[in-house]
Design a protein around this motif. Sequence first.
Motif: not given
Length: 268
Positions: A1-22
Amino acid sequence: MSGLRYVYAICRPFDAALQAQVTGVDGAPPGQLSHHGLIAVVGTVPEGDFGEEPLRRHLEDLDWLSATARAHQAVIDALTAVTTPLPMRLATVFRDDAGVRVMMEEREAAFLRTLDRLDGRVEWGVKIHAEAEPAPAAEKPEKAASGRDYLRQRRQRNRAHEEMWESAEKFARRLHDTLCGHAEDARLHAPQNSALSQESGRNVLNAAYLVPRSESEAFVELVERVKGEEPGLRVELTGPWAAYSFAGLEDDADDADGVDGVAREAGS
């Protein structure tokens, strides 16, 4: 079954890493899709759940909707800790990356204007609930000697309740005016329906405030000081959130359809 692109948010580029457990919706970790000076935070979801017809059915399933909202909100919360995101409407999906980039291209100017306006700011929510005052157990209602006595007692009870609600609404107006003086912007939302929110009491204030991150501690202290100040009133503070209530792209009516405040309480 094919996948779709789910979009959470729009933002500017950022360097910090998101929480690993997210992890995001359907357990897939969020990734980034860049286009010019913007980033779309995306995930992959199954078409069998997020295609037009299955999604319509799922949106009537409160358990599915709540779980999806929590996963969506977890990603938004992680983004809010490291950057200024513009949250997309819950279950915003595209066929592929090309579709996401077309959307970003079409709305690039509006996205950039809104990101400039909200940079370094977060949203705080404040609600006030007024509890109906129960009659003391020791005080039994006076037995009416006549129909006239019954009507008099009923008018007295109604007057007492009206005065209680008026006092609650005056307190709410005063608090709102005070908080507006410590925020850059504010929104008054419709009172919550207690049957839907499962909150006891009558909602007399449901407001959102746009506050610079650097001033958030002082804002929180201001709200905390008034808790318990008025008997029978419950003051609730939520946040910091992404600026859901202030992210509407007012210069383009079509833009307001895509950037939207997801049901934050469902995701908390």
